[in-house]
Motif scaffolding. Structure first.
Motif, PDB file in Angstrom:
ATOM      1  N   LYS A  21     -28.532  -7.873  19.461  1.00 14.24           N
ATOM      2  CA  LYS A  21     -29.206  -6.653  19.887  1.00 14.24           C
ATOM      3  C   LYS A  21     -30.684  -6.658  19.523  1.00 14.24           C
ATOM      4  O   LYS A  21     -31.421  -5.773  19.924  1.00 14.24           O
ATOM      5  CB  LYS A  21     -28.527  -5.415  19.293  1.00 14.24           C
ATOM      6  CG  LYS A  21     -27.274  -5.023  20.017  1.00 14.24           C
ATOM      7  CD  LYS A  21     -26.823  -3.651  19.595  1.00 14.24           C
ATOM      8  CE  LYS A  21     -25.727  -3.162  20.519  1.00 14.24           C
ATOM      9  NZ  LYS A  21     -25.362  -1.784  20.262  1.00 14.24           N
ATOM     10  N   SER A  22     -31.114  -7.647  18.756  1.00 11.65           N
ATOM     11  CA  SER A  22     -32.521  -7.713  18.365  1.00 11.65           C
ATOM     12  C   SER A  22     -33.384  -7.860  19.614  1.00 11.65           C
ATOM     13  O   SER A  22     -32.925  -8.248  20.675  1.00 11.65           O
ATOM     14  CB  SER A  22     -32.759  -8.887  17.421  1.00 11.65           C
ATOM     15  OG  SER A  22     -32.593 -10.108  18.115  1.00 11.65           O
ATOM     16  N   THR A  23     -34.636  -7.563  19.464  1.00 13.34           N
ATOM     17  CA  THR A  23     -35.534  -7.571  20.617  1.00 13.34           C
ATOM     18  C   THR A  23     -36.205  -8.930  20.769  1.00 13.34           C
ATOM     19  O   THR A  23     -37.368  -9.106  20.388  1.00 13.34           O
ATOM     20  CB  THR A  23     -36.592  -6.461  20.492  1.00 13.34           C
ATOM     21  OG1 THR A  23     -37.268  -6.640  19.239  1.00 13.34           O
ATOM     22  CG2 THR A  23     -35.963  -5.088  20.519  1.00 13.34           C
ATOM     23  N   ALA A  24     -35.478  -9.887  21.292  1.00 11.08           N
ATOM     24  CA  ALA A  24     -36.050 -11.195  21.573  1.00 11.08           C
ATOM     25  C   ALA A  24     -37.067 -11.040  22.697  1.00 11.08           C
ATOM     26  O   ALA A  24     -36.842 -10.297  23.644  1.00 11.08           O
ATOM     27  CB  ALA A  24     -34.956 -12.175  21.981  1.00 11.08           C
ATOM     28  N   LYS A  25     -38.174 -11.731  22.584  1.00  8.16           N
ATOM     29  CA  LYS A  25     -39.216 -11.672  23.603  1.00  8.16           C
ATOM     30  C   LYS A  25     -38.986 -12.784  24.617  1.00  8.16           C
ATOM     31  O   LYS A  25     -39.002 -13.959  24.280  1.00  8.16           O
ATOM     32  CB  LYS A  25     -40.602 -11.820  22.967  1.00  8.16           C
ATOM     33  CG  LYS A  25     -40.928 -10.738  21.979  1.00  8.16           C
ATOM     34  CD  LYS A  25     -41.125  -9.411  22.676  1.00  8.16           C
ATOM     35  CE  LYS A  25     -41.493  -8.330  21.686  1.00  8.16           C
ATOM     36  NZ  LYS A  25     -41.501  -7.024  22.235  1.00  8.16           N
ATOM     37  N   TYR A  26     -38.752 -12.378  25.845  1.00  5.85           N
ATOM     38  CA  TYR A  26     -38.569 -13.333  26.928  1.00  5.85           C
ATOM     39  C   TYR A  26     -39.864 -13.451  27.721  1.00  5.85           C
ATOM     40  O   TYR A  26     -40.481 -12.440  28.060  1.00  5.85           O
ATOM     41  CB  TYR A  26     -37.467 -12.857  27.883  1.00  5.85           C
ATOM     42  CG  TYR A  26     -36.082 -12.820  27.277  1.00  5.85           C
ATOM     43  CD1 TYR A  26     -35.309 -13.961  27.218  1.00  5.85           C
ATOM     44  CD2 TYR A  26     -35.564 -11.632  26.789  1.00  5.85           C
ATOM     45  CE1 TYR A  26     -34.033 -13.921  26.676  1.00  5.85           C
ATOM     46  CE2 TYR A  26     -34.287 -11.586  26.248  1.00  5.85           C
ATOM     47  CZ  TYR A  26     -33.534 -12.733  26.195  1.00  5.85           C
ATOM     48  OH  TYR A  26     -32.270 -12.684  25.662  1.00  5.85           O
ATOM     49  N   GLU A  27     -40.277 -14.680  28.008  1.00  5.70           N
ATOM     50  CA  GLU A  27     -41.375 -14.869  28.943  1.00  5.70           C
ATOM     51  C   GLU A  27     -40.856 -14.530  30.329  1.00  5.70           C
ATOM     52  O   GLU A  27     -39.649 -14.568  30.575  1.00  5.70           O
ATOM     53  CB  GLU A  27     -41.864 -16.317  28.903  1.00  5.70           C
ATOM     54  CG  GLU A  27     -42.549 -16.683  27.601  1.00  5.70           C
ATOM     55  CD  GLU A  27     -43.058 -18.107  27.619  1.00  5.70           C
ATOM     56  OE1 GLU A  27     -43.533 -18.565  28.677  1.00  5.70           O
ATOM     57  OE2 GLU A  27     -42.969 -18.751  26.571  1.00  5.70           O
ATOM     58  N   THR A  28     -41.754 -14.209  31.244  1.00  6.34           N
ATOM     59  CA  THR A  28     -41.336 -13.868  32.602  1.00  6.34           C
ATOM     60  C   THR A  28     -41.981 -14.808  33.614  1.00  6.34           C
ATOM     61  O   THR A  28     -43.007 -15.435  33.341  1.00  6.34           O
ATOM     62  CB  THR A  28     -41.713 -12.416  32.953  1.00  6.34           C
ATOM     63  OG1 THR A  28     -43.121 -12.268  32.841  1.00  6.34           O
ATOM     64  CG2 THR A  28     -41.006 -11.432  32.029  1.00  6.34           C
ATOM     65  N   SER A  29     -41.346 -14.892  34.769  1.00  7.20           N
ATOM     66  CA  SER A  29     -41.841 -15.715  35.863  1.00  7.20           C
ATOM     67  C   SER A  29     -41.219 -15.199  37.152  1.00  7.20           C
ATOM     68  O   SER A  29     -40.555 -14.155  37.146  1.00  7.20           O
ATOM     69  CB  SER A  29     -41.474 -17.183  35.631  1.00  7.20           C
ATOM     70  OG  SER A  29     -42.091 -18.007  36.598  1.00  7.20           O
TER      71      SER A  29
END
Length: 114
Positions: A21-29
């Motif tokens: 549930k932690s807020t992992a940061k995903y890159e976007t594309s």
């Protein structure tokens, strides 16, 4: 002894849920399939792939998640702790669609692997 194992399993499950549930940061594309552009979050490491789209209540139109693996092969996907059905598309190294599952349903405990 059995109660100690049950307690240990409960602690492991609670820790796993907390981590997921932690807020992992995903890159976007973006990904283009035919004339369709899809905004994607990139899941390119183990923890991001495990968390995936779990615990999301919704997903914007024309968006999804791109799971990137270190090698081409069979990589199962499951819908544990999902709230929304999804289409799953597998793409090989040549960027060819090799399989599609439409409308994969969310599950909580006993989940099929697609």
């Amino acid at each position: 002894m059995a109660s100690e194992v049950v307690i240990l399993l409960i602690v492991i499950i609670i820790l796993a849920i907390f981590i997921l549930k932690s807020t992992a940061k995903y890159e976007t594309s973006t990904v283009k399939i035919d004339n369709k552009t899809i905004n994607v979050e990139i899941a390119d490491d183990y923890l991001k792939r495990v968390k995936g789209l779990m615990f999301r209540e919704s997903l914007p139109k024309d968006s999804g998640m791109l799971f990137i693996f270190d090698n081409e092969g069979y990589h199962g996907i499951w819908m544990m702790n999902m709230s929304i059905p999804l289409d799953i598309i597998w793409i090989n190294e040549k960027r060819e669609i090799v399989d599609i599952v439409k409308d994969a349903q969310p599950c909580k405990l006993s989940c099929p692997t697609y």
